[in-house]
Every structure is written in C-alpha cells, then in structure tokens.
Design a protein around this motif. Structure first.
Motif, PDB file in Angstrom:
ATOM      1  N   SER A 155       4.160  11.561  -9.116  1.00  0.00           N
ATOM      2  CA  SER A 155       2.885  11.254  -8.454  1.00  0.00           C
ATOM      3  C   SER A 155       1.866  10.661  -9.425  1.00  0.00           C
ATOM      4  CB  SER A 155       2.329  12.458  -7.702  1.00  0.00           C
ATOM      5  OG  SER A 155       2.277  13.614  -8.498  1.00  0.00           O
TER       6      SER A 155
ATOM      7  N   SER B 253      14.033   5.662  -7.592  1.00  0.00           N
ATOM      8  CA  SER B 253      13.890   6.436  -6.363  1.00  0.00           C
ATOM      9  C   SER B 253      14.791   5.998  -5.214  1.00  0.00           C
ATOM     10  CB  SER B 253      12.428   6.381  -5.890  1.00  0.00           C
ATOM     11  OG  SER B 253      12.038   5.045  -5.649  1.00  0.00           O
TER      12      SER B 253
ATOM     13  N   SER C 160       9.987  10.332  -3.251  1.00  0.00           N
ATOM     14  CA  SER C 160       9.318  11.387  -4.046  1.00  0.00           C
ATOM     15  C   SER C 160       8.440  12.266  -3.187  1.00  0.00           C
ATOM     16  CB  SER C 160       8.454  10.785  -5.161  1.00  0.00           C
ATOM     17  OG  SER C 160       9.139   9.785  -5.835  1.00  0.00           O
TER      18      SER C 160
ATOM     19  N   HIS D 239       1.209   5.302  -8.178  1.00  0.00           N
ATOM     20  CA  HIS D 239       2.149   5.539  -7.074  1.00  0.00           C
ATOM     21  C   HIS D 239       1.386   6.053  -5.855  1.00  0.00           C
ATOM     22  CE1 HIS D 239       5.728   6.386 -10.066  1.00  0.00           C
ATOM     23  NE2 HIS D 239       5.090   5.271 -10.341  1.00  0.00           N
ATOM     24  N   ARG D 240       0.464   6.992  -6.092  1.00  0.00           N
ATOM     25  CA  ARG D 240      -0.280   7.567  -4.962  1.00  0.00           C
ATOM     26  C   ARG D 240      -1.152   6.512  -4.297  1.00  0.00           C
ATOM     27  NH1 ARG D 240      -2.125  11.404  -8.823  1.00  0.00           N
ATOM     28  NH2 ARG D 240      -4.203  11.311  -7.925  1.00  0.00           N
TER      29      ARG D 240
ATOM     30  N   PRO E 280       6.122   4.747  -2.058  1.00  0.00           N
ATOM     31  CA  PRO E 280       6.010   6.018  -2.788  1.00  0.00           C
ATOM     32  C   PRO E 280       5.093   6.978  -2.033  1.00  0.00           C
ATOM     33  CG  PRO E 280       4.656   4.337  -3.844  1.00  0.00           C
ATOM     34  CD  PRO E 280       5.346   3.668  -2.683  1.00  0.00           C
TER      35      PRO E 280
ATOM     36  N   MET F  14       6.383  -0.884  -4.171  1.00  0.00           N
ATOM     37  CA  MET F  14       6.274   0.094  -5.248  1.00  0.00           C
ATOM     38  C   MET F  14       5.179  -0.328  -6.224  1.00  0.00           C
ATOM     39  SD  MET F  14       8.583   2.637  -5.086  1.00  0.00           S
ATOM     40  CE  MET F  14       9.450   2.982  -3.535  1.00  0.00           C
ATOM     41  N   ALA F  15       4.747   0.610  -7.053  1.00  0.00           N
ATOM     42  CA  ALA F  15       3.666   0.317  -8.001  1.00  0.00           C
ATOM     43  C   ALA F  15       4.158  -0.465  -9.212  1.00  0.00           C
ATOM     44  CB  ALA F  15       3.009   1.624  -8.461  1.00  0.00           C
TER      45      ALA F  15
ATOM     46  N   ASP G  29      10.291   1.582 -10.500  1.00  0.00           N
ATOM     47  CA  ASP G  29      10.077   2.678  -9.541  1.00  0.00           C
ATOM     48  C   ASP G  29      11.168   2.713  -8.473  1.00  0.00           C
ATOM     49  OD1 ASP G  29       7.732   3.299 -10.873  1.00  0.00           O
ATOM     50  OD2 ASP G  29       6.397   2.491  -9.325  1.00  0.00           O
TER      51      ASP G  29
END
Ligand SMILES: [Zn+2]
Length: 236
Positions: free
Chosen positions: A125, A21, A170, A129-130, A113, A12-13, A17
C-alpha cells in the motif's frame, strides 16, 4: 465474474507493479485470446538502488524494462502517463487521464491496485498505489461512463464507456484466486526484466513461490499450486 471478456486494461502506479501482482493472470488471459493493455501512471523514476546511474536515465530505462516484461506475458500495448514517481495523488487530472485511456481501450475488465492501506504488510500500500487505485476506481465509475464528465474527452472523440468489472490487487478482502502455476516461469521472466529493481533480491523466485503458494492455500487450491489473489468488484 463477467463472461465474454474481450479486452482488459491494467492500471498501475509503477513499472513492475503488475508483474509482482498480476502478470501470471495476464498470461492466462492473453493465452485465452483476451487483449490486454497496460497503463503505468509513473515511469518509476524514483526507483532503483544504483547511485552511479544518472537519475535522468532511470525513467527511460524503466519504461523499456516494463515493455520487455509485458512481452513475456503476451502484452504489447504499454502506455505511460509520466506522473512523478513518489508524488502521485488522486487528483481530477489523474482521474481524467485514466478515464481517457479507458475510453480509448474500451476494456471489459480493469485491474487496479487497492486504494486501501494494508496493515499486514506496508509495501503493497505504497502511497502511489493507493492514489492510483482510488483515481482508477473513480475513472471506472463514474468518469469513463458519464458522457458529461470531463467534456474535453468527448471533444477528443472519445465516447463514454462502461468497464463492467474491476479486479483489485493487494486487497485485504481478496476472494478470487487465479491458478498461475503453469505460467509461473513467464511471470518470473517478466519480473526479471526489471533488472534495475530486483538486484537486491537474492532469491526472487523463492520469495514469489512463498507468496503465491500462500495465496493458493488461502484459495483452497491443491498443495503445491501457485496463485494470484484479487478482489472482484462488479461495476454495473
Ligand atoms: Zn509500485
């Protein structure tokens, strides 16, 4: 969905997070004897709301909060790459750094993510995360499994590894819903561990119940159940 999962890696970032999620799902996995490791790409050092807290104290605070949150759902292996929060890009270096941890942990399943923009709600987003979703997918395929990708990893003694399945959080295309009703309290406890991040929510539990209840409904679960949602992608 694959069988015989022994180990899973969540990439995860930011600290927190995974707890928003996927922490309920993680709790069901650790209860079932699956070893779960966390990899956080940043320390979340651009997070928080308190101007009085010196910024250099944010990173160690958030690392400690994530370690405490992980304990609530049975995870003790928490790693951090220390990339700067808010400036993550899907670079070759990030792909290599994630591939290195995949080769170290040797997970059957990797949770990431979504690399895609969500047009229903912006927050899931976040650009970090992207970027992490994109780099982590590339790390699963091809980097971690190709022995000739990033030769420095083999020089470090890390052989190629095939992570067989990816779970995307997500995702606008979620089609798998995990019932987390029985572990909801532990997910909530994990989220409450992120004290520096959640002070502005006056009803975190209600918000969560709303989201997870809507997921359960989408997944066709019984009324009153709570669920986390994933898109599952086979990678072999
Ligand atoms: Zn985040």
């Amino acid at each position: 969905m694959i069988e015989d999962v022994e180990r899973a890696l969540v990439v995860m970032a930011h600290p927190d997070d995974v707890d928003f999620s996927a922490a309920g799902t993680v709790a069901t996995w650790t209860d079932a004897g699956i070893e779960v490791s966390y990899l956080m790409v940043t320390d979340g050092d651009a997070g928080g709301f308190d101007d009085d807290l010196p910024r250099e104290e944010m990173a160690p605070l958030r690392r400690a909060e994530q370690v405490a949150a992980a304990k609530c759902v049975g995870v003790s292996d928490v790693r951090f790459l220390g990339y700067p929060d808010g400036r993550v890009e899907a670079t070759l270096e990030l792909r290599r750094d994630i591939a290195r941890v995949i080769r170290q942990v040797r997970p059957d399943r990797v949770v990431i993510p979504s690399p895609e923009r969500n047009y229903q709600r912006l927050a899931p987003s976040h650009p970090d995360h992207r970027a992490v979703g994109s780099a982590a997918l590339d790390a699963v395929y091809p980097d971690a499994r190709n022995p000739y990708a990033f030769p420095e990893l083999r020089e470090e003694g890390l052989d190629a590894w095939v992570a067989r399945e990816v779970w995307i959080t997500s995702s606008g295309s979620a089609e798998h819903f995990v019932d987390v009703t029985e572990v909801f309290e532990r997910k909530l406890a994990a989220l409450l561990s992120h004290a520096s991040q959640i002070s502005h929510h006056d009803d975190l539990e209600g918000m969560l119940r709303g989201w997870l209840g809507a997921n359960a409904e989408r997944g066709g679960l019984e009324k009153g159940r709570l669920a986390e949602a994933f898109q599952i992608v086979p990678s072999q």
